[in-house]
Design an enzyme around this catalytic site. Structure first.
Site, PDB file in Angstrom:
ATOM      1  N   ALA A 120       0.852  -1.185   0.000  1.00 52.01           N
ATOM      2  CA  ALA A 120       0.000   0.000   0.000  1.00 52.01           C
ATOM      3  C   ALA A 120       0.890   1.238   0.000  1.00 52.01           C
ATOM      4  O   ALA A 120       1.657   1.459   0.928  1.00 52.01           O
ATOM      5  CB  ALA A 120      -0.906  -0.009   1.226  1.00 52.01           C
ATOM      6  N   GLN A 159      -0.136  -0.571  -5.547  1.00 51.43           N
ATOM      7  CA  GLN A 159      -1.385  -0.362  -4.834  1.00 51.43           C
ATOM      8  C   GLN A 159      -1.367   1.065  -4.271  1.00 51.43           C
ATOM      9  O   GLN A 159      -0.531   1.401  -3.435  1.00 51.43           O
ATOM     10  CB  GLN A 159      -1.556  -1.374  -3.698  1.00 51.43           C
ATOM     11  CG  GLN A 159      -2.941  -1.274  -3.053  1.00 51.43           C
ATOM     12  CD  GLN A 159      -3.106  -2.216  -1.881  1.00 51.43           C
ATOM     13  OE1 GLN A 159      -2.484  -2.029  -0.837  1.00 51.43           O
ATOM     14  NE2 GLN A 159      -3.964  -3.217  -2.037  1.00 51.43           N
ATOM     15  N   TYR A 211      -9.355   1.262   5.462  1.00 56.71           N
ATOM     16  CA  TYR A 211      -8.664   2.500   5.134  1.00 56.71           C
ATOM     17  C   TYR A 211      -9.643   3.485   4.493  1.00 56.71           C
ATOM     18  O   TYR A 211     -10.837   3.215   4.389  1.00 56.71           O
ATOM     19  CB  TYR A 211      -7.436   2.188   4.283  1.00 56.71           C
ATOM     20  CG  TYR A 211      -6.440   1.312   5.032  1.00 56.71           C
ATOM     21  CD1 TYR A 211      -5.975   1.692   6.298  1.00 56.71           C
ATOM     22  CD2 TYR A 211      -6.009   0.104   4.515  1.00 56.71           C
ATOM     23  CE1 TYR A 211      -5.096   0.892   7.007  1.00 56.71           C
ATOM     24  CE2 TYR A 211      -5.129  -0.718   5.220  1.00 56.71           C
ATOM     25  CZ  TYR A 211      -4.678  -0.324   6.466  1.00 56.71           C
ATOM     26  OH  TYR A 211      -3.822  -1.124   7.187  1.00 56.71           O
ATOM     27  N   ARG A 230      -9.067  -3.157  -4.972  1.00 52.84           N
ATOM     28  CA  ARG A 230      -9.188  -4.110  -3.857  1.00 52.84           C
ATOM     29  C   ARG A 230     -10.297  -3.647  -2.942  1.00 52.84           C
ATOM     30  O   ARG A 230     -10.331  -2.476  -2.530  1.00 52.84           O
ATOM     31  CB  ARG A 230      -7.887  -4.241  -3.082  1.00 52.84           C
ATOM     32  CG  ARG A 230      -8.049  -5.033  -1.769  1.00 52.84           C
ATOM     33  CD  ARG A 230      -6.752  -5.490  -1.159  1.00 52.84           C
ATOM     34  NE  ARG A 230      -6.297  -6.723  -1.775  1.00 52.84           N
ATOM     35  CZ  ARG A 230      -5.340  -7.513  -1.256  1.00 52.84           C
ATOM     36  NH1 ARG A 230      -4.742  -7.173  -0.118  1.00 52.84           N
ATOM     37  NH2 ARG A 230      -4.974  -8.610  -1.871  1.00 52.84           N
ATOM     38  N   ARG A 242       1.396 -14.140   2.505  1.00 54.14           N
ATOM     39  CA  ARG A 242       2.317 -14.740   3.471  1.00 54.14           C
ATOM     40  C   ARG A 242       3.094 -15.936   2.914  1.00 54.14           C
ATOM     41  O   ARG A 242       4.263 -16.137   3.245  1.00 54.14           O
ATOM     42  CB  ARG A 242       1.553 -15.135   4.741  1.00 54.14           C
ATOM     43  CG  ARG A 242       1.168 -13.933   5.605  1.00 54.14           C
ATOM     44  CD  ARG A 242       0.284 -14.339   6.770  1.00 54.14           C
ATOM     45  NE  ARG A 242      -0.001 -13.222   7.652  1.00 54.14           N
ATOM     46  CZ  ARG A 242      -0.936 -12.300   7.427  1.00 54.14           C
ATOM     47  NH1 ARG A 242      -1.669 -12.355   6.316  1.00 54.14           N
ATOM     48  NH2 ARG A 242      -1.135 -11.310   8.274  1.00 54.14           N
TER      49      ARG A 242
END
Length: 357
Positions: free
Chosen positions: A58, A100, A179, A227, A321
């Site tokens: 981000a 992003q 966000y 997203r 991950r």
């Protein structure tokens, strides 16, 4: 049988060599928002590892839009120049560089996880659609007035132009995870009484303005993703039916793919996490709207990823991950699925082969 996971995907004028995308993962390793050698090695390694699209973390449109002081940013030409070696290297490995673009809203001004997390003791004034803090220990955000809304729209526009200058080929707008733009969408965080609050149409208004602005200035042959958090996982919040309606509007604007995540608008929500737990969101949005979708969340096994794509539940898997644990997961996945794909010539001596010896 031919692998769907390793089949190419063309979106507008861009060809992705497979359906494995690197999900944005905050690194909290920038100074003044500038990318550095950590980002070059971190993102570059995932390109070497065979992912088709490598999305940056981000990346904030302004200093106050950062989650933490260590977040990456894209608000000046200096920031664009810092990213250029990263995008050049990703392209040299046959992968597509994506960024992003984000604003953290009321969840900004926090310490990095390395420093304990939580609100900064001497942070900056955060902004949000309504003056409601994220949690009891978070500072009160300033409710955005129309001048603030106009300013953030310009910041996203500028960030998109700088991202092109930096060499990025895909822009993903971050409208998820609690966000700023998710804060406008969710009735849990948006209590405005003007044209940006209340009804679904009003709550979608500002995110759609930003999506339209970025889509209009991004080259017609390059994709723009969004997203979203497909659900807030709590009663009275944003949910899948609203996400479907939002995706329809985004498709009308020309957005190319919905990256389906979930949650994080409020704390202490119980999420039924498990392997592939968010796949039903991408499947439903794809089915109801016809737009391309990506899915994310505890996708770790090659056969699991193959089934998601082969069954049409998503058009791409975004892996986070597992790619932190193993940057070369795509190369291993190809071997396990019996697919021959090119390896970097420097690593050929160690490659797995699916050919019978």
């Amino acid at each position: 049988m031919e692998s769907k996971l390793f089949s190419p995907l063309k979106i507008r004028g861009l060809a992705f060599k497979n359906r494995i995308f690197v999900s944005p993962m905050c690194q909290y390793s920038s100074t003044d928002g500038l990318a550095n050698n950590w980002h070059l090695v971190h993102l570059g390694s995932r390109a070497v590892g065979g992912a088709a699209l490598v999305l940056s973390e981000a990346t904030s449109v302004s200093p106050i839009g950062r989650i933490s002081p260590g977040d990456a940013g894209i608000w000046s030409e200096k920031h664009a120049e810092a990213f250029k070696p990263v995008t050049d290297f990703i392209k040299s490995q046959g992968s597509v560089p994506g960024i992003q673009i984000a604003h953290a809203g009321r969840k900004a001004s926090t310490a990095s996880p390395f420093d304990g997390g939580g609100p900064l003791e001497k942070g900056w004034q955060t902004i949000a659609p309504s003056a409601i803090p994220f949690d009891a220990n978070y500072p009160l955000p300033k409710e955005m007035d129309h001048n603030d809304i106009d300013a953030v729209l310009l910041e996203f526009s500028s960030a998109a132009r700088l991202s092109l200058q930096a060499g990025f080929e895909v822009a993903e707008l971050h409208f998820a995870h609690g966000y700023l733009l998710h804060e406008f969408l969710s009735p849990l965080s948006n209590k405005r009484l003007d044209e940006f609050g209340g009804s679904l149409e009003n709550r979608m208004r500002f995110p759609l303005m930003i999506a339209k602005e970025v889509r209009n200035l991004w080259p017609v042959d390059k994709p723009v993703f969004v997203r979203i958090s497909a659900t807030d996982w709590t009663e009275g919040g944003w949910d899948l039916p609203q996400s479907v309606e939002f995706a329809k509007k985004l498709k009308e604007i020309g957005i190319d793919l919905i990256d389906c995540s979930s949650g994080a608008i409020i704390p202490h929500v119980k999420i039924p996490a498990g392997p592939g737990y968010q796949v039903p969101f991408s499947e439903a949005i794809k089915k109801e709207t016809g737009i391309l979708t990506g899915t994310v969340g505890m996708i770790t096994d090659p056969q699991q990823a193959e089934e998601i794509i082969a069954s049409g539940k998503a058009d791409a898997v975004l892996i986070a991950r597992e790619l932190l644990r193993n940057p070369y997961w795509p190369l291993h996945a190809a071997s396990k699925l019996g697919v021959e794909i090119p390896w970097p010539k420097q690593y050929e001596r160690a490659r797995f082969s699916t050919r019978k010896r």
